[in-house]
Design a protein around this motif. Structure first.
Motif, PDB file in Angstrom:
ATOM      1  N   LEU A  25      15.188 -34.852 -48.580  1.00 34.23           N
ATOM      2  CA  LEU A  25      13.893 -34.507 -47.992  1.00 34.23           C
ATOM      3  C   LEU A  25      13.173 -33.424 -48.785  1.00 34.23           C
ATOM      4  O   LEU A  25      12.213 -32.825 -48.296  1.00 34.23           O
ATOM      5  N   LEU A  26      13.617 -33.189 -50.007  1.00 30.42           N
ATOM      6  CA  LEU A  26      13.027 -32.161 -50.858  1.00 30.42           C
ATOM      7  C   LEU A  26      12.181 -32.831 -51.935  1.00 30.42           C
ATOM      8  O   LEU A  26      12.667 -33.695 -52.660  1.00 30.42           O
ATOM      9  N   SER A 132      13.143 -29.958 -44.699  1.00 30.38           N
ATOM     10  CA  SER A 132      14.039 -30.024 -43.555  1.00 30.38           C
ATOM     11  C   SER A 132      15.479 -29.834 -43.996  1.00 30.38           C
ATOM     12  O   SER A 132      15.808 -29.952 -45.168  1.00 30.38           O
ATOM     13  N   THR A 133      16.332 -29.542 -43.017  1.00 28.18           N
ATOM     14  CA  THR A 133      17.775 -29.491 -43.266  1.00 28.18           C
ATOM     15  C   THR A 133      18.487 -30.542 -42.423  1.00 28.18           C
ATOM     16  O   THR A 133      19.667 -30.415 -42.116  1.00 28.18           O
ATOM     17  N   ASP A 300       5.940 -35.768 -41.916  1.00 28.53           N
ATOM     18  CA  ASP A 300       6.240 -35.623 -43.341  1.00 28.53           C
ATOM     19  C   ASP A 300       5.754 -36.812 -44.151  1.00 28.53           C
ATOM     20  O   ASP A 300       5.674 -36.744 -45.375  1.00 28.53           O
ATOM     21  N   MET A 301       5.441 -37.905 -43.462  1.00 28.32           N
ATOM     22  CA  MET A 301       5.085 -39.142 -44.139  1.00 28.32           C
ATOM     23  C   MET A 301       3.692 -39.065 -44.733  1.00 28.32           C
ATOM     24  O   MET A 301       2.753 -38.626 -44.084  1.00 28.32           O
ATOM     25  N   GLU A 302       3.570 -39.507 -45.994  1.00 26.96           N
ATOM     26  CA  GLU A 302       2.272 -39.566 -46.653  1.00 26.96           C
ATOM     27  C   GLU A 302       1.608 -40.905 -46.363  1.00 26.96           C
ATOM     28  O   GLU A 302       2.265 -41.922 -46.232  1.00 26.96           O
ATOM     29  N   GLY A 304       0.003 -41.953 -43.715  1.00 28.90           N
ATOM     30  CA  GLY A 304      -0.203 -42.316 -42.322  1.00 28.90           C
ATOM     31  C   GLY A 304       0.554 -43.533 -41.842  1.00 28.90           C
ATOM     32  O   GLY A 304       0.194 -44.119 -40.819  1.00 28.90           O
ATOM     33  N   LEU A 305       1.628 -43.963 -42.541  1.00 25.53           N
ATOM     34  CA  LEU A 305       2.382 -45.121 -42.070  1.00 25.53           C
ATOM     35  C   LEU A 305       3.077 -44.835 -40.747  1.00 25.53           C
ATOM     36  O   LEU A 305       3.355 -45.742 -39.976  1.00 25.53           O
ATOM     37  N   PHE A 306       3.370 -43.565 -40.477  1.00 24.77           N
ATOM     38  CA  PHE A 306       3.981 -43.174 -39.215  1.00 24.77           C
ATOM     39  C   PHE A 306       2.991 -42.376 -38.374  1.00 24.77           C
ATOM     40  O   PHE A 306       3.337 -41.360 -37.788  1.00 24.77           O
ATOM     41  N   ASP A 307       1.746 -42.823 -38.296  1.00 23.31           N
ATOM     42  CA  ASP A 307       0.735 -42.116 -37.523  1.00 23.31           C
ATOM     43  C   ASP A 307       0.944 -42.414 -36.046  1.00 23.31           C
ATOM     44  O   ASP A 307       0.550 -43.459 -35.544  1.00 23.31           O
TER      45      ASP A 307
END
Length: 435
Positions: A25-26, A132-133, A300-302, A304-307
């Motif tokens: 996630l980095l 995130s961790t 975190d999604m670019e 808007g696929l998870f809008d």
């Protein structure tokens, strides 16, 4: 450099200048001095890159760091500028050379895993942002076996790209043209087979089909028993959750549309099961925890696929509402854990997205306007959305004569479709002859 101070690392070599790079996630923008990431903990990890931070096609690969006290593990990936692909280094000569020279790049060329750099400081190793961790929880059910099934048998380099796709999704990738795959064919993803339009056993008719369409427990059982691997049923159930985790993360990191479609198909199957809730209580309890964690990363999604803030919450909000409503008919201690976990999920989506999963609607009442006047208001469309009242589904039993007529219609349609294809082929042959 003392070899005892070295730890597990992954080298990401020959990346273009100012390329996009990432691990788990980095994400970061690379610099000429960047050669990879060190201090990687045991477990599955995912590295990804693109020749430009704004380029739509991203390339990534999974690898597994074994636990234990053995020598540090070194994974070497590189960018092939000829094919524009992110590949594993297969030359043993090059592998040995890089391992022998790790000391030269260890301090300044490798960034520590999970390091953050102040955005105001350009940094010697790029602008890193720790998002995130939660990685270990997001990948808790993904296994090397499932990665080999989905992406192919290539241990420690289970690779895919933004354009990789399951066969059923090939025509539904927005923004990706066929010309993008001219240099090398895109990898086909072998997902678990899910057909939400057919969730009943072969030969089922009438009410059995209707019930199987409303409660997809039979389809879930078939998927787990016939398509998942493992002697123990819980191992096979975990494979379903692992694919849900894989699909979500590949949307999050690669913007992969086919993985998004599979994520939706899996949720569409799982949250329309009723009988399976009692048979697989632990499975559904873990499913709700998994979804709760995934939703916390939708921002975190670019692209808007998870809008999830769109009107109606996309496909997920009504799905969860029906799932919540379906729990009302159950009693017993076994359902308590599922309800508790669903309550936590409901509290989260209410706070973050403004969703209400309970059916507490005021269909008619008095509304006070700004000037103090009160008017009677009525909300329309709730019965239609909830499939209640006159919109409630009904089971229709067909007579033997109607069944025969339906079968004849199916045969007639199939013949018509075949005839149309033959006519199209004939037209193409005529065109070839003329031109």
């Amino acid at each position: 450099m003392d070899p005892a101070t070295q730890t597990n690392c992954v080298l990401m070599l020959d990346l273009p200048q100012l390329a996009l790079g990432g691990i788990d996630l980095l994400s970061f923008t690379t610099t000429p001095r960047f050669h990879g990431v060190k201090n990687i903990p045991p477990g599955l990890h995912f590295v990804f890159t693109a020749s430009d931070a704004s380029l739509s096609i991203r390339h990534g690969a999974w690898f597994y760091v074994s636990p234990g006290t053995g020598p540090p593990q070194v994974f070497i990936k590189k960018w092939d500028s000829t094919t524009e692909d992110f590949i594993a280094e297969t030359s043993q000569t090059e592998v040995m050379r890089w391992k022998a020279n790790l000391g030269a790049i260890w301090k300044d060329g490798l960034t520590p895993y999970r390091q953050t750099v102040d955005s105001s400081d350009s940094g010697r190793e790029g602008d890193l942002i720790e998002e995130s961790t939660d990685w270990s929880q997001l990948t808790s059910r993904i296994t090397p076996t499932s990665l080999s099934r989905i992406t192919g048998l290539n241990p420690d380099h289970w690779s895919l790209t933004t354009a990789s796709s399951a066969t059923q999704d090939l025509e539904n990738i927005p923004g990706i043209e066929l010309s993008a795959s001219v240099l090398h064919p895109e990898k086909e993803l072998n997902f678990l087979p899910i057909d939400l339009k057919r969730t009943w056993r072969e030969g089922a008719t009438g009410s059995e089909r209707t019930e199987a369409a409303q409660d997809r427990s039979w389809a879930l059982g078939e998927l787990i028993d016939k398509h998942c691997q493992g002697d123990d049923v819980r191992v096979r159930e975990s494979e379903v959750l692992g694919e849900l985790q894989f699909a979500f993360l590949m949307v999050l990191t690669l913007n992969n549309n086919s993985c998004l479609e599979q994520w939706k198909r899996l949720l569409g199957l799982l949250f329309t099961c009723r009988q399976a809730l009692k048979e697989r209580t632990r499975f559904f309890h873990e499913l709700l925890k998994t979804l709760r964690l995934q939703l916390s990363h939708c921002a975190d999604m670019e692209g808007g696929l998870f809008d999830m803030n769109e009107y109606g919450g996309g496909f997920l909000k009504p799905l969860l509402k029906k799932f919540r409503k379906g729990l009302d008919g159950f009693n017993g201690r076994w359902i308590a854990d599922i309800i508790d976990e669903l309550d936590d999920l409901q509290d989260y989506v209410r706070q973050e997205f403004g969703w209400e999963l309970d059916d507490f609607f005021v269909k008619r009442g008095m509304l006070e306007l700004e000037d103090g006047e009160q008017v009677e208001m009525e909300v329309n469309g709730i019965d239609e959305d909830e499939e209640t009242g006159e919109y409630a589904p009904t089971i229709v039993e067909l007579t033997p004569a109607q069944m025969k007529e339906l079968e004849r219609s199916d045969v007639s349609y199939a013949r018509h479709d075949q005839q149309s294809e033959e006519e199209d082929d004939a037209d193409l042959e005529d065109m070839d002859t003329r031109f």
